[in-house]
Design a protein around this motif. Sequence first.
Motif, PDB file in Angstrom:
ATOM      1  N   GLN A 111      -3.583  -4.509  -4.092  1.00 49.53           N
ATOM      2  CA  GLN A 111      -2.747  -3.986  -3.002  1.00 49.53           C
ATOM      3  C   GLN A 111      -3.825  -3.087  -1.746  1.00 49.53           C
ATOM      4  O   GLN A 111      -3.494  -3.063  -0.908  1.00 49.53           O
ATOM      5  N   ALA A 112      -4.960  -2.608  -2.379  1.00 54.00           N
ATOM      6  CA  ALA A 112      -6.117  -2.042  -1.581  1.00 54.00           C
ATOM      7  C   ALA A 112      -6.843  -2.795  -0.791  1.00 54.00           C
ATOM      8  O   ALA A 112      -7.578  -2.414   0.039  1.00 54.00           O
ATOM      9  N   LEU A 113      -6.960  -4.121  -1.048  1.00 53.90           N
ATOM     10  CA  LEU A 113      -7.864  -4.937  -0.310  1.00 53.90           C
ATOM     11  C   LEU A 113      -7.536  -4.979   1.121  1.00 53.90           C
ATOM     12  O   LEU A 113      -8.201  -5.036   2.050  1.00 53.90           O
ATOM     13  N   PRO A 114      -6.280  -5.172   1.547  1.00 58.56           N
ATOM     14  CA  PRO A 114      -5.775  -5.340   2.938  1.00 58.56           C
ATOM     15  C   PRO A 114      -6.468  -4.114   3.612  1.00 58.56           C
ATOM     16  O   PRO A 114      -6.800  -4.155   4.827  1.00 58.56           O
ATOM     17  N   LEU A 115      -6.129  -3.005   3.229  1.00 59.42           N
ATOM     18  CA  LEU A 115      -6.407  -1.599   3.755  1.00 59.42           C
ATOM     19  C   LEU A 115      -7.960  -1.815   3.912  1.00 59.42           C
ATOM     20  O   LEU A 115      -8.484  -1.378   5.011  1.00 59.42           O
ATOM     21  N   ALA A 116      -8.648  -1.976   2.898  1.00 62.97           N
ATOM     22  CA  ALA A 116     -10.192  -2.068   3.008  1.00 62.97           C
ATOM     23  C   ALA A 116     -10.777  -3.149   4.173  1.00 62.97           C
ATOM     24  O   ALA A 116     -11.656  -2.605   4.796  1.00 62.97           O
ATOM     25  N   LEU A 117     -10.046  -4.346   3.976  1.00 57.82           N
ATOM     26  CA  LEU A 117     -10.488  -5.219   4.893  1.00 57.82           C
ATOM     27  C   LEU A 117     -10.288  -5.061   6.352  1.00 57.82           C
ATOM     28  O   LEU A 117     -11.012  -5.058   7.101  1.00 57.82           O
ATOM     29  N   ARG A 134      -5.836   5.126  -8.705  1.00 56.79           N
ATOM     30  CA  ARG A 134      -5.976   5.824  -7.611  1.00 56.79           C
ATOM     31  C   ARG A 134      -7.364   5.532  -7.175  1.00 56.79           C
ATOM     32  O   ARG A 134      -8.058   5.338  -6.003  1.00 56.79           O
ATOM     33  N   THR A 135      -8.154   6.092  -8.097  1.00 62.24           N
ATOM     34  CA  THR A 135      -9.740   6.016  -7.991  1.00 62.24           C
ATOM     35  C   THR A 135     -10.307   4.561  -7.509  1.00 62.24           C
ATOM     36  O   THR A 135     -11.253   4.630  -6.674  1.00 62.24           O
ATOM     37  N   ALA A 163       1.558   0.937  -3.599  1.00 56.25           N
ATOM     38  CA  ALA A 163       2.332   1.854  -4.589  1.00 56.25           C
ATOM     39  C   ALA A 163       1.808   3.047  -5.153  1.00 56.25           C
ATOM     40  O   ALA A 163       1.345   3.094  -6.234  1.00 56.25           O
ATOM     41  N   TRP A 164       1.143   3.853  -4.019  1.00 55.80           N
ATOM     42  CA  TRP A 164       0.457   5.070  -4.506  1.00 55.80           C
ATOM     43  C   TRP A 164       1.202   6.015  -5.508  1.00 55.80           C
ATOM     44  O   TRP A 164       0.411   6.515  -6.431  1.00 55.80           O
TER      45      TRP A 164
END
Length: 430
Positions: free
Chosen positions: A129-135, A368-369, A359-360
Amino acid sequence: MDRCVRWWNSEAGGAVRAGLVTALCMSAGLVLVSEVAAEAGAYAPAVYVIAAALAALGTLALGRLRLAVALGPDLMTAGWLMALLVISHGLTLGQLYALLVVVALFACAAAFTGAAARIVQTVPLCIRQALPLALGTMMVLWGLERGRMLLASPVHLVMLGDYADPLAYFSLLGIVLILGLRALGVRQAVGCGLVITAALSFIEGFWIIPPAPFYAPEGLDRSIGLFLLAGEGDAKALATMVAVAPWLFLLMILNFWGTWQALGVNVDAQPRKPLRVAALANLLAALCGMTPMTAAPESALAGEAGRAHPRAYAASTAAGLLLLLCAAPLAKELASFPAMLVPCIVVAGLFLIARTQLAWAAFDLAERTAAIALVVLVPLTYDMALGCSVATVAYVLLKVLADRAQDVTRTMRGLAAFTVLIVFFDAWLF
């Protein structure tokens, strides 16, 4: 005529337009990877042609799998390989490409036996889920830096650029145009903003049409088969090659998968076939004298139309890349003043950030880390494999410390241990 206009304004026509814009934005990467290779002694025109041809071929192969993903040269990996291994550690180009051939063969074996798919299928939801935000963040920062809207600072991490600089001014103008047109509901906002920015830049004299904008491919014999010259270098380079090989293996798998997943393109599909396409493309790249290929972040420009018609998107992207193959002078002119390309890359990054769904509240400390590590490291290092590796190690370590080792699969534990061993092995040899 009316039928053509209706088709052009249809969703299929939108996929074709998105593919052409994607290919145009990828032109900067083709030019930059050839220039990076030239700094290490490679023949730039041949590298450019091979990169464009392999990108078109790989994009068509992914399109047949109904994936709206373009394959392109991995610029960050190319810079790392040429600067660290060839220029700094003294490897010859023959030794570098021999190393890439061997690693690509192992990556093919992993892809075709299903080992690569098993690795990526066990990656936790928090990282996915964090990959789109990172890219997306990486693309925004990279675009702002390329457009000189952000500059390196000796005091701070970055600082604002001088907006009296024509490149910064026109890049910002293009971003505002695209976002403004999109807010007004214009369906072709990206294309309109691109054309207006290009026209203004040309009128102001920042671009010129080269006297010979097209040329026939040349010098391929100076690039294809360079791995056969591996024995002409220093034998001491073997230690460097052994140290780098495991990391390159991990990079070839995670870079492609991470970008593909971040783009949100058919993420529920089985990853085996796309990973096989990427592995074969990297093997061809090494045999032909090219650095690794990966999923192009510019594929974020595919939009809903491209995802609905992936084959039309892939065909138009490949057609644009083949046109660029014989238009290196024009591509270099665009890359020298990328005021038309930067806004598209920044806006594509913003689209990815807007589609992020984290889904924080449901994540624990370890999850989260891991997500934070990924979102911070990828934009700062421009390295998807490094971000995924560190996030994996953080996830496994914190799960074990929290007495929740049962949540971690054996594959994830092995991947984390493998990453740690690579780091220590590289540090010991270097």
